[in-house]
Design an enzyme around this catalytic site. Structure first.
Site, PDB file in Angstrom:
ATOM      1  N   ASP A 410       0.903  -1.260  -0.097  1.00  0.00           N
ATOM      2  CA  ASP A 410       0.043   0.016  -0.125  1.00  0.00           C
ATOM      3  C   ASP A 410       0.997   1.314  -0.040  1.00  0.00           C
ATOM      4  O   ASP A 410       2.024   1.041   0.312  1.00  0.00           O
ATOM      5  CB  ASP A 410      -0.953   0.110   1.439  1.00  0.00           C
ATOM      6  CG  ASP A 410      -2.337   0.715   0.995  1.00  0.00           C
ATOM      7  OD1 ASP A 410      -2.333   1.454  -0.147  1.00  0.00           O
ATOM      8  OD2 ASP A 410      -3.116   0.679   1.958  1.00  0.00           O
ATOM      9  N   GLU A 413       2.799   6.734  -2.795  1.00  0.00           N
ATOM     10  CA  GLU A 413       2.454   7.859  -3.749  1.00  0.00           C
ATOM     11  C   GLU A 413       2.854   9.190  -3.245  1.00  0.00           C
ATOM     12  O   GLU A 413       3.560   9.990  -4.059  1.00  0.00           O
ATOM     13  CB  GLU A 413       0.900   7.843  -3.904  1.00  0.00           C
ATOM     14  CG  GLU A 413       0.323   6.459  -4.459  1.00  0.00           C
ATOM     15  CD  GLU A 413      -0.329   5.527  -3.555  1.00  0.00           C
ATOM     16  OE1 GLU A 413      -0.915   4.524  -3.588  1.00  0.00           O
ATOM     17  OE2 GLU A 413       0.084   6.054  -2.076  1.00  0.00           O
ATOM     18  N   ASP A 482      -8.895   3.945  -2.815  1.00  0.00           N
ATOM     19  CA  ASP A 482      -9.833   3.993  -2.143  1.00  0.00           C
ATOM     20  C   ASP A 482     -11.243   4.491  -2.681  1.00  0.00           C
ATOM     21  O   ASP A 482     -11.248   5.660  -3.294  1.00  0.00           O
ATOM     22  CB  ASP A 482      -9.596   4.912  -0.703  1.00  0.00           C
ATOM     23  CG  ASP A 482      -8.618   4.342   0.054  1.00  0.00           C
ATOM     24  OD1 ASP A 482      -8.409   3.020  -0.047  1.00  0.00           O
ATOM     25  OD2 ASP A 482      -8.108   5.091   0.894  1.00  0.00           O
TER      26      ASP A 482
END
Length: 779
Positions: A410, A413, A482
């Site tokens: 995860d 970024e 998300d």
């Protein structure tokens, strides 16, 4: 970046130097080097300008590199041709009007005064670079280039963008950020776009690339980067798939994935309870309802709160994690995936290790860079530091020893770029996007070392150009980040996935049901159907569970049907995965990829092709409202209700029962299915096949490959040929037939040589027969 005030004027504070005149041309081994003046040259005192290189690194591709100041080689750079040599193939020629470079059907024509570059006589190119060296230091220099767009030309791609599918009119920043699926930000920004006019453009720059798609000058795509050089490649192809083949030849083919990854993934969800009783109850409940889980994922709270990432199971909830994982793997036959990220909270016991070892990205004063956005005082691992890499991998290695099979990587970024220093001296602006590549590749290489290339898998959120590959290794599809639990978020997810698969990526996944909130049962059931007709399928949420009976037992019945359908489709799907690895063709495809000559398909973003043969139209409207979708030319047969056919082109408007999703099969298709109720995606894909024949015309010959499921091995080829009132079905290789189903309008089975007819449209095949002749009758 917008530099203009309208079409004619520049913004205040902007000074532009346009390429006006070629003053020198030097042929090189792969093209031309041009000296381009930025003002008319009347005498030697006027000489001033940049350097432009026009070259061809491989067939069908022309590169343009614009340079201002000559500097040291920047770091990092996007690796080109990682799997094979470039093999340039081109012709150079001087003509009365200038110079040409021709390769694979694409020609770049260069004129000297005025300076222009024209591709296939339809695309003009110019560039402007920023001010003189005496410009004050606070001034930012940019290189800017524009390509003309023709009337009706549409732009697609640029990575996983969740906004409008057609990018015309948009300002897109190629700059990874974790802003959710409902914003203009994206987790997987890729500096590559494709048009509906036979070419794609790859901007070879790992840092921020700002793209104005008709949003500054309405008939041009403007590209700008801060710095002294810009290189882009114009990639020609007669079809979108040929463009993707040439683009992925440059940046790497999509990885081939093991078959088990195509099964159902179930997550604990984010904020929910993970204890042994709950997890075992969920896995048993899925098994009891014929919804077998192939991968079980433990999300963030397998670690203590505030301690991400400690890489240690929370002892309050997991007193014996090795026994816990071993038990659920043995009882339910699942692979285990755990959540990780590259951020280390200052409350984690691993934080001080990182500080003392110098493992974190640093500020210019040598202290670790920290902030509080996701965890208290978190720092970020510097993956350019070999000792930091080893430290991080040792943590993951210990988890593999406990029974973990794969990692969900995860974040990665929102990487800092201002006032920071990397161990290897990398430019922080260029490293911001490229960090995702380092992060995912590092974790993958550990899994490859532990499990072998055939089993190593990473489930990743962030990516950049080339993130679809690591050589010819394995790496799972990225998921879409998300999203909310609404019909609108479903459509955002699909747009993002279609844009991603137009950017070199073959696979696309998403959180079934949506991540944020609790989906209404209707949204959940619609999303389950969409999710199981995606390349990879994961049930995951935030505050609530995503097991189907939470939304009604009918939802579980729907899921069982769609899970079994996906398992049965594995011979077809895995053959698509092999093709992706070999030629760069995506599994989920925007409609225009398959139907380029049908202009209607160029705008469609609420349906897609699942490979070349299946059309899927997810339902994004509430019960009682009509779904609308489009079937291109040809006769289409409903996959779930084969008695229903529609002759395209046609718009279809219909109310759709809650347990249904429109899936249509293209005429002329051979579709190979595995056995019913097999319960898993990883089986012998070439055994006990049901071969379905859809609308073979007289004189038509169709063929499909049958994979074994073991790497890229093809176990057999099915060929069907229709001549007048006979269809000959032939199987070559080690694959074996169990049945042949005939889906046709106007003819049925009259008799069979080599098998036993079991009705008008079904033949059961006995004794390993390899060739069947079906005699037809008109009805």
């Amino acid at each position: 970046m917008k530099f203009n005030d309208g079409f004619w004027l520049l913004k205040e504070g902007v000074k532009a130097y346009y390429g006006l005149q070629v003053t020198q041309v030097k042929p090189e081994k792969d093209g031309y080097a041009l000296q381009v003046a930025t003002k008319p040259i009347r005498h030697r005192g006027d000489t001033l300008g940049g350097i432009v290189r026009i070259h061809s690194p491989t067939e069908g591709v022309v590169g343009v590199r614009i340079g201002h100041f000559k500097t040291f080689k920047p770091c990092p750079e996007i690796p080109l041709f990682p799997d094979a040599p470039a093999m340039p193939n081109f012709d150079l020629e001087k003509s009365e009007s200038g110079y040409t470079l021709t390769t694979g059907g694409l020609t770049a024509e260069i004129t000297e005064n005025p300076y222009t570059v024209t591709f296939n006589s339809c695309l003009a190119q110019d560039f402007s670079s920023n001010p003189h060296p005496e410009t004050p230091p606070q001034t930012v220099r940019y290189i800017h280039s524009e390509l003309n767009t023709s009337p009706g030309e549409l732009i697609y791609g640029l990575g996983e963008q969740f906004g409008a599918f057609v990018k015309n009119g948009q300002s897109v920043s190629i700059w990874n950020r974790d802003g959710g699926t409902s914003s203009e930000q994206a987790y997987k920004c890729v500096p590559f776009y494709m048009t509906n006019r036979g070419y794609g453009v790859f901007i070879n720059h790992p840092g921020e690339v700002e793209v104005e798609v008709g949003s500054e000058k309405v008939s041009r795509v403007g590209v700008s980067v801060a710095g002294e050089s810009l290189e882009y490649f114009l990639i020609y192809g007669e079809t979108p798939l040929e463009i993707l083949e040439r683009y992925t030849r440059m940046t790497g083919r999509p990885a081939l994935l093991p078959t088990w990854t195509f099964g159902l993934w179930l997550s604990t969800s984010f904020l929910t309870n993970y204890d042994t009783e709950t997890v075992s109850g969920f896995l048993q409940g899925m098994q009891d309802r014929n919804c077998p889980v192939r991968v079980f994922h433990l999300d963030c709270f397998w670690m203590k709160q505030y301690e991400w990432c400690s890489f240690t199971f929370d002892p309050d909830n997991f007193p014996d994690p090795k026994a816990y994982l071993s038990d659920i793997k043995k009882r339910y036959g699942v692979k285990i995936c755990v959540w990780i990220n590259p951020y280390i909270s200052q409350l984690s016991p691993t934080f001080q290790e990182g500080v003392e070892g110098g493992y974190f990205i640093k500020r210019k004063d040598g202290t670790p860079w920290q902030w509080d956005l996701w965890q208290p005082g978190l720092a970020i691992v510097d993956f350019t530091n070999p000792t930091a890499q080893k430290w991080y991998l040792d943590k993951l290695d210990s988890l593999i020893n406990l029974g973990v099979d794969t990692f969900k990587t995860d974040f990665g970024e929102r990487i800092p770029h201002a006032g920071v220093v990397y161990h290897d001296g990398s430019d922080p602006m260029r490293m911001h996007n490229y960090y995702a590549t380092l992060y995912n590749e590092l974790v993958f290489d550990l899994l490859k070392r532990r499990f072998g290339a055939g089993e190593a898998v990473v489930f990743a959120r962030s990516a950049h150009a080339g993130g679809q590959r690591y050589g010819n290794h394995y790496k799972i599809a990225h998921w879409g980040g998300d999203c909310e639990s609404t019909f609108e978020a479903m459509t955002e997810t699909l747009r993002g996935g279609l844009s991603l698969t137009l950017s070199g990526f073959a696979f696309s996944s998403h959180d079934i049901g949506g991540f944020e909130g609790r989906p209404p049962p209707e949204v959940y059931r619609r999303w389950v159907a969409f999710g199981l007709f995606s390349s990879h399928s994961r049930l995951h949420g935030s505050h609530s569970y995503r097991v189907p009976w939470e939304y009604g037992e009918e939802a579980a019945q729907d899921m069982a049907k769609f899970v079994d359908t996906k398992h049965r489709l594995m011979p077809y799907l895995y053959n698509l995965a092999i093709q992706a690895n070999q030629s760069g063709s995506p599994v989920q495809r925007a409609m225009f990829i398959e139907f380029l000559s049908d202009r209607t398909t160029h705008y469609l973003d609420r349906q897609y092709m699942f490979g070349p043969s299946l059309l899927v139209a997810p339902v994004f409207v509430p019960l009682g409202e009509e779904l609308e979708y489009y079937l291109p030319a040809g006769l289409w047969t409903s996959f779930f209700h084969p008695e229903r056919t529609i002759q395209g082109p046609a718009w279809v408007k219909e109310e759709m029962a809650i347990e249904e999703i429109p899936v249509w099969v293209r005429s002329g298709t051979i579709l190979c299915l595995g056995p019913k109720n097999i319960g898993r995606p990883d089986y012998d894909l070439h055994k006990r096949l049901e071969v379905r024949l859809y609308e073979l015309r007289d004189g038509q010959r169709a063929q499909c490959q049958v994979p074994s499921g073991k790497g890229a091995e093809i176990a057999g080829i099915v060929t069907a040929t229709r001549n007048a009132d006979e269809i000959n079905v032939k199987l070559e290789g080690s694959a074996d037939l169990a049945a042949i189903s005939l889906y046709s309008k106007g003819y049925r089975v009259q008799g069979v040589d080599g098998g036993v007819a079991q009705g008008d449209d079904y033949i059961e095949v006995f004794d390993g027969k390899k060739e069947i002749v079906i005699r037809l009758k008109n009805v």
